[in-house]
Design a protein around this motif. Structure first.
Motif, PDB file in Angstrom:
ATOM      1  N   GLY A  69       0.801  -1.208   0.000  1.00 21.98           N
ATOM      2  CA  GLY A  69       0.000   0.000   0.000  1.00 21.98           C
ATOM      3  C   GLY A  69       0.840   1.266   0.000  1.00 21.98           C
ATOM      4  O   GLY A  69       2.026   1.265  -0.340  1.00 21.98           O
ATOM      5  N   THR A  70       0.226   2.374   0.422  1.00 22.55           N
ATOM      6  CA  THR A  70       0.919   3.663   0.348  1.00 22.55           C
ATOM      7  C   THR A  70       1.989   3.825   1.429  1.00 22.55           C
ATOM      8  O   THR A  70       2.696   4.832   1.438  1.00 22.55           O
ATOM      9  N   LYS A  71       2.132   2.848   2.308  1.00 24.98           N
ATOM     10  CA  LYS A  71       3.289   2.841   3.204  1.00 24.98           C
ATOM     11  C   LYS A  71       4.576   2.876   2.392  1.00 24.98           C
ATOM     12  O   LYS A  71       5.600   3.411   2.839  1.00 24.98           O
ATOM     13  N   LEU A  72       4.521   2.335   1.172  1.00 29.19           N
ATOM     14  CA  LEU A  72       5.702   2.315   0.310  1.00 29.19           C
ATOM     15  C   LEU A  72       6.256   3.710   0.072  1.00 29.19           C
ATOM     16  O   LEU A  72       7.472   3.894  -0.064  1.00 29.19           O
ATOM     17  N   GLY A 113      10.743   2.123 -12.293  1.00 33.15           N
ATOM     18  CA  GLY A 113      11.043   2.829 -13.536  1.00 33.15           C
ATOM     19  C   GLY A 113      12.470   2.589 -13.980  1.00 33.15           C
ATOM     20  O   GLY A 113      12.750   2.339 -15.149  1.00 33.15           O
ATOM     21  N   LYS A 114      13.393   2.652 -13.046  1.00 33.55           N
ATOM     22  CA  LYS A 114      14.810   2.439 -13.319  1.00 33.55           C
ATOM     23  C   LYS A 114      15.367   1.510 -12.268  1.00 33.55           C
ATOM     24  O   LYS A 114      15.237   1.766 -11.064  1.00 33.55           O
ATOM     25  N   GLU A 145      11.337  -3.595 -15.119  1.00 36.35           N
ATOM     26  CA  GLU A 145      11.859  -2.242 -15.293  1.00 36.35           C
ATOM     27  C   GLU A 145      11.015  -1.552 -16.362  1.00 36.35           C
ATOM     28  O   GLU A 145      11.025  -1.951 -17.533  1.00 36.35           O
ATOM     29  N   MET A 146      10.254  -0.528 -15.941  1.00 35.47           N
ATOM     30  CA  MET A 146       9.294   0.102 -16.853  1.00 35.47           C
ATOM     31  C   MET A 146       9.487   1.613 -16.869  1.00 35.47           C
ATOM     32  O   MET A 146       8.859   2.353 -16.103  1.00 35.47           O
ATOM     33  N   PRO A 152      11.180   8.631 -10.498  1.00 35.47           N
ATOM     34  CA  PRO A 152      12.536   8.221 -10.093  1.00 35.47           C
ATOM     35  C   PRO A 152      12.596   7.840  -8.614  1.00 35.47           C
ATOM     36  O   PRO A 152      12.067   8.550  -7.747  1.00 35.47           O
ATOM     37  N   GLY A 153      13.208   6.695  -8.338  1.00 37.02           N
ATOM     38  CA  GLY A 153      13.352   6.226  -6.969  1.00 37.02           C
ATOM     39  C   GLY A 153      12.154   5.465  -6.432  1.00 37.02           C
ATOM     40  O   GLY A 153      12.196   4.955  -5.315  1.00 37.02           O
ATOM     41  N   HIS A 154      11.080   5.373  -7.225  1.00 37.81           N
ATOM     42  CA  HIS A 154       9.882   4.694  -6.759  1.00 37.81           C
ATOM     43  C   HIS A 154       9.823   3.263  -7.300  1.00 37.81           C
ATOM     44  O   HIS A 154      10.306   2.972  -8.394  1.00 37.81           O
ATOM     45  N   TYR A 155       9.209   2.399  -6.522  1.00 38.69           N
ATOM     46  CA  TYR A 155       8.987   1.024  -6.936  1.00 38.69           C
ATOM     47  C   TYR A 155       7.689   0.559  -6.316  1.00 38.69           C
ATOM     48  O   TYR A 155       7.151   1.168  -5.382  1.00 38.69           O
TER      49      TYR A 155
END
Length: 348
Positions: A69-72, A113-114, A145-146, A152-155
């Motif tokens: 969830g948004t804890k990420l 993303g990266k 990887e999309m 940037p920096g998000h997964y």
């Protein structure tokens, strides 16, 4: 004829070599989780698992899937990928445990993303640590990887788990009856639920997680972002005992209300005494930033109880002893009775 520009997949933002290097890096963590039933190694098209259910009368497979969830968003902001991995496993295996099931194997889906190998390896190592705690094998996964899909920096992460329970021993709530009591098992904090509200509360309070201190002396960031507690070892211990368990509840999304109601037949209800346990400091901290009604608090958050056991009162001391031996803190928090109104009522 106009010369065409040369193009590789790496030019588009996807580095296959980096992906292969990442797989090589996480092999040690993944291999540490392997049960004897696993036949395949990392990197195949599928995970192979040859079960032996000869000790069961009627084995039933139980599956579950969940995310963090948004804890990420906060875990990424405060660089806690290991916690993200633990959370992804815990949210799945705790649901399986609520049926008395033992997790067998787990798969993850990581999307970014990266590819940032250091960060995502931390996620997988967290997954492996949680799997080892639960004696569950990490048999595979997908790292996607999309470019352009994530900032940037998000997964993002999703978890998938399969477990097993012997049908005659399955705990599905069908034995719950009026007069049963509820033993609550302490949580580590918010776990992975209610973080849309957590983030709003932090915003309203202009909170400083790195410098704010909870009443128990911990930094706020450690309390708010503590990993979800893994209840599998405790439930396994209960299932191996001769205790008469009538129901389990994982106190996850929906809090005290939804997660007890889903256990009950239409003629039964529960009353929960919220004064039976002290609200942990992390919730005092978060809920100090805004006026949140009592029932809203207990519907959004676990408020300190992450799992619960429904059982006859005569079984309570035995169950509490098993849970204490497994390292859990317990409270007698409520009872089951005939329904005459709402399915779940809170008193204090």
């Amino acid at each position: 004829m106009t010369d065409k520009k040369s193009l590789s997949y790496a030019d588009c933002g996807v580095d296959i070599d980096a992906g292969n290097a990442f797989v090589g890096r996480i092999k040690k963590a993944v291999n540490s989780t392997m049960r004897p039933e696993v036949l395949s190694g990392l990197g195949g098209f599928g995970g192979l698992f040859k079960p032996d259910f000869s000790d069961m009368e009627e084995p039933v497979l139980v599956s579950g899937t969940d995310g963090v969830g948004t804890k990420l968003l906060l875990l990424q902001e405060y660089d806690k990928p290991h916690v993200a991995g633990i959370d992804a496993v815990a949210m799945c295996v705790n649901d399986l445990a609520a049926l008395g099931a033992t997790p067998l194997f787990f798969l993850d889906y990581l999307a970014t993303g990266k590819l940032a190998g250091e960060t995502l390896a931390g996620v997988v190592e967290g997954i492996a640590d949680a799997c080892n705690t639960c004696e569950c094998s990490l048999v595979g996964g997908e790292t996607a990887e999309m470019p352009g899909m994530y900032a940037p920096g998000h997964y993002d992460i999703g978890g998938f788990c399969v477990g097993v329970v012997d049908k005659p021993k399955m705990v599905d709530g069908s034995k719950i009856t009026a007069g049963d009591i509820i033993v609550g098992v302490a949580s580590n904090g918010p776990h992975s639920n209610g973080f849309s509200m957590v983030r709003k509360l932090l915003e309203l309070g202009e909170a400083d997680l790195l410098n704010d201190v909870l009443s128990d002396g911990r930094k706020a960031v450690e309390g708010v972002l503590a990993p979800t507690r893994l209840y599998v070892p405790a439930v396994n211990a209960l299932m191996k005992s001769d205790a008469d368990i009538h129901g389990f509840s994982h106190i996850t999304g929906g809090g005290m209300f939804d997660n007890f109601e889903r256990l009950l037949s239409d003629d039964l209800a529960v009353t929960i005494d919220v004064s039976a346990w002290a609200v942990p400091p992390v919730f005092e901290y978060l809920l100090g930033f805004a006026d949140v009604a009592r029932d809203e608090r207990y519907r959004t958050f676990n408020m300190g109880i992450g799992f619960a056991v429904v059982l006859p009162e005569k079984e309570a001391e035995k169950v509490e002893a098993v849970l204490k031996e497994a390292g859990e803190t317990t409270y007698r928090i409520g009872h089951v009775h005939a329904r005459d109104g709402e399915a779940v009522t809170l008193i204090d």
